[in-house]
Scaffold this motif. Structure first.
Motif, short mmCIF file in Angstrom:
data_model
loop_
_atom_site.label_atom_id
_atom_site.label_comp_id
_atom_site.label_asym_id
_atom_site.label_seq_id
_atom_site.Cartn_x
_atom_site.Cartn_y
_atom_site.Cartn_z
N CYS A 327 0.85 -1.10 -0.10
CA CYS A 327 0.29 0.31 -0.16
C CYS A 327 0.96 1.61 0.58
CB CYS A 327 -1.11 0.30 0.91
SG CYS A 327 -2.00 0.87 1.83
N PRO A 328 1.14 1.87 -1.01
CA PRO A 328 1.38 3.50 -0.86
C PRO A 328 1.33 4.74 0.52
CG PRO A 328 -0.03 3.37 -3.26
CD PRO A 328 -0.25 2.39 -1.81
N ASN A 329 1.74 5.43 0.61
CA ASN A 329 1.98 5.89 1.82
C ASN A 329 2.50 6.97 1.56
OD1 ASN A 329 1.25 5.93 4.95
ND2 ASN A 329 3.06 6.49 5.50
N GLY A 330 2.39 8.06 2.53
CA GLY A 330 3.10 9.35 2.39
C GLY A 330 2.82 10.54 1.54
N GLY A 371 -6.00 14.27 -7.99
CA GLY A 371 -4.65 13.31 -7.42
C GLY A 371 -5.13 12.99 -6.61
N ARG A 372 -6.93 13.80 -5.59
CA ARG A 372 -7.20 12.28 -5.30
C ARG A 372 -7.73 10.80 -5.64
NH1 ARG A 372 -12.44 12.64 -4.63
NH2 ARG A 372 -13.05 14.81 -5.02
N GLN A 373 -8.61 11.55 -6.90
CA GLN A 373 -9.06 9.83 -7.71
C GLN A 373 -8.04 9.53 -7.78
OE1 GLN A 373 -11.09 13.09 -9.93
NE2 GLN A 373 -12.79 13.56 -9.10
N GLU A 374 -6.84 10.17 -8.38
CA GLU A 374 -5.43 8.58 -9.07
C GLU A 374 -5.48 7.75 -8.10
OE1 GLU A 374 -1.54 8.88 -10.56
OE2 GLU A 374 -1.82 10.29 -9.98
N ILE A 375 -5.19 8.52 -6.52
CA ILE A 375 -4.82 7.81 -5.76
C ILE A 375 -6.45 6.47 -4.73
CG2 ILE A 375 -4.00 7.53 -3.53
CD1 ILE A 375 -2.18 8.49 -5.53
N GLU A 376 -7.59 6.53 -5.45
CA GLU A 376 -8.73 6.09 -4.75
C GLU A 376 -8.85 4.78 -5.94
OE1 GLU A 376 -12.90 7.84 -5.33
OE2 GLU A 376 -11.94 9.83 -4.28
N THR A 377 -8.48 5.13 -7.21
CA THR A 377 -8.01 4.12 -8.29
C THR A 377 -6.70 3.39 -8.20
OG1 THR A 377 -6.61 5.37 -9.67
CG2 THR A 377 -8.77 5.78 -10.40
N VAL A 378 -6.12 3.85 -7.68
CA VAL A 378 -4.56 3.37 -6.70
C VAL A 378 -5.41 2.00 -5.91
CG1 VAL A 378 -2.61 2.72 -5.78
CG2 VAL A 378 -2.85 4.29 -8.11
N LEU A 379 -5.50 2.53 -4.87
CA LEU A 379 -6.26 1.65 -3.86
C LEU A 379 -7.18 0.35 -4.43
CD1 LEU A 379 -6.75 4.02 -0.67
CD2 LEU A 379 -4.34 2.67 -1.58
N THR A 380 -8.16 1.22 -5.30
CA THR A 380 -9.25 0.55 -5.81
C THR A 380 -8.55 -1.11 -6.40
OG1 THR A 380 -10.75 1.61 -5.62
CG2 THR A 380 -11.21 -0.01 -7.23
#
Length: 486
Positions: A327-330, A371-380
């Motif tokens: 999981c990405p962090n930071g 930017g927020r939406q991109e990380i939502e897709t990464v976590l999904t």
């Protein structure tokens, strides 16, 4: 009077002492709210409590300033409840214990609540004054800012008449904030399958502590250790060779605080205990070397635990460890437009083991929606690959900077005239409520200022005493210079 209430400006610090004395963690602000309401009624100030629990207190203009634009001073009532592991403190019942340490005010073993208690105290001090010149004044005190921005989300049109809103939730004197990040919570559910352990195994708990933690927005760029991620890294490297069978993983306490502590419980063959102890010591030394500047005091402690009745299945355990390690962090990306400011970040904030799943609560922040939406897709994508599930909730917008803001120009000019230097105009990588206020009050001109607060959202939180006076002088000077209505 105590030493704290002798500080200048005295009315502000006296209010801050009262605020510290009344428990007010997020979602438990009622006692402090009732105290403020009783005071406002005694002062015969106009008072409204809206549907969600926000307080709106209004005070008429001082004589001769009735035609000035209406100003709303805004702060949030709640504070982040964080304490050191060796501190006995019930945030719903016990008072915060502030004290003076040289140039700073700190709290004994807990968060101080200067975020946003100093701002709230400044607004209440102005409401209670008889000698501060100002136009028509409104004070908006919102609830639950730190745990979901419930008050800001629930604020409706019609309660405020203000042309200008001054948010008091910034944390660096000499900086004027005119924009902030938006965010969203992501809750990952890792399904658990449990099975009986082997009776010959021993049970232990490995606890990681000693990290600085801090605000998951303001401090995220400092490279501090995340207890959840570090413990997952240890498990990824050593769980198989030690034949660990996990029974519990717990870490962090708030999705908007960098986790300082985490622990994992497990069973393992008795013959592997010596090796586990050696590997834990090696990992502690390695992390201390890696974080020698940013976060040098991490501690791994191994203790015996009561025998477990069930352990995670091999597949469920591997899924959990792989997901947490991957999981990405930071900091995800720094801003191109605002030098030195984080654009997008992710905090793996809280891990809890439930009956049917392990829950992982993350907070995504970004100055831009994409930017927020991109990380939502990464976590999904990550949870899809792992066979887990994710839900997003509580999305709140950023506050888009307005370079033509009249109040920003007024605050900048006022600061320059008082201190003979230009303030820094900033965008903050944190969730101020201003972006949400724009929905019911789209024409309201907004700015954010505050004193210097270090390490908010952690027990190391402290406020620099001299900057409280500097911030207050600026606030009073701005109120005196508010222009007349056009």
């Amino acid at each position: 009077m105590t030493a704290l209430s002798q500080l200048q400006p005295q009315a502000l610090w006296q209010w801050f002492e009262q605020i510290c004395a009344i428990p007010h963690p997020s979602k438990h602000e009622q006692a402090l709210s009732e105290h403020i309401q009783a005071w406002a009624k005694d002062k015969q100030l106009e008072l409204v409590e809206d549907k969600v629990g926000n307080l709106i207190i209004k005070k008429p203009a001082t004589p001769g300033m009735e035609n000035r634009k209406v100003v709303a001073l805004q702060a949030h009532i709640d504070m982040v409840p964080q304490k050191n592991s060796d501190k006995t403190h019930d945030f719903e019942k016990d008072a915060i214990e502030p004290f003076i340490d040289g140039e700073w005010v700190k709290a004994t073993g807990t968060t101080l609540g200067a975020d946003n208690g100093i701002g709230m105290a400044s607004a209440l001090a102005i409401l209670g004054s008889d000698d501060i010149p100002h136009g028509p004044l409104e004070v908006l005190l919102t609830i639950d800012e730190e745990a979901g921005m419930t008050g800001a989300f629930g604020l409706e049109a019609g309660y405020l008449n203000a042309d200008i809103l001054i948010n008091t939730d910034s944390e660096q004197e000499g900086e004027i904030y005119m924009g902030c990040a938006g965010g969203v919570d992501g809750q990952i559910s890792v399904p658990m399958v449990w099975q009986a352990p082997e009776q010959s195994h021993s049970t232990y708990t490995l606890t990681l502590s000693g990290l600085k933690g801090g605000h998951s927005g303001v401090n995220i760029h400092l490279g501090r250790g995340n207890a959840n991620k570090l413990l997952a890294r240890f498990l990824f490297n050593h769980a198989d060779e030690l034949a660990l069978e996990l029974t519990n993983f717990t870490g962090g306490s708030l999705r908007n605080a960098i986790p300082r502590e985490a622990s994992v419980s497990f069973m393992l063959p008795a013959e592997n205990i010596t090796k586990l102890d050696a590997l834990a010591k090696e990992f502690q030394a390695l992390v201390r070397e890696e974080l020698a500047i940013a976060d040098p005091d991490m501690v791994l402690e191994l203790l015996e635990a009561p025998a477990a009745k069930q352990v995670m299945s091999e597949d469920a355990q591997n899924m959990l460890i792989d997901l947490l390690n991957a999981c990405p962090n930071g900091v995800i990306r720094m801003s191109d437009e605002v030098e030195g400011v984080t654009e997008t970040s992710l905090n793996v904030g809280v891990i809890s083991t439930e009956a049917e799943s392990v829950e992982v609560l993350c907070l995504i922040r970004s100055l831009i929606d994409s930017g927020r939406q991109e990380i939502e897709t990464v976590l999904t994508s990550l949870t899809n690959l792992a066979g887990a599930e994710i839900q997003f909730s509580g999305a709140y917008p950023g506050w888009k900077p307005d370079n033509s803001s009249p109040v920003m120009a007024l605050v900048r000019e006022t600061y320059d005239s008082i201190y003979n230097k230009e303030p820094v105009i900033m965008v903050i990588h944190a969730g101020l409520e201003c972006g949400l206020f724009k929905k019911p009050y789209p024409e309201m001109d907004m700015v954010s200022i505050g004193p210097t607060i270090r390490y908010p959202h952690s027990p190391d939180e402290k406020v620099l005493i001299e900057t409280v006076d500097q911030y207050y002088k600026l606030l009073l000077a701005v109120l005196e210079r508010i222009p007349e209505k056009g």
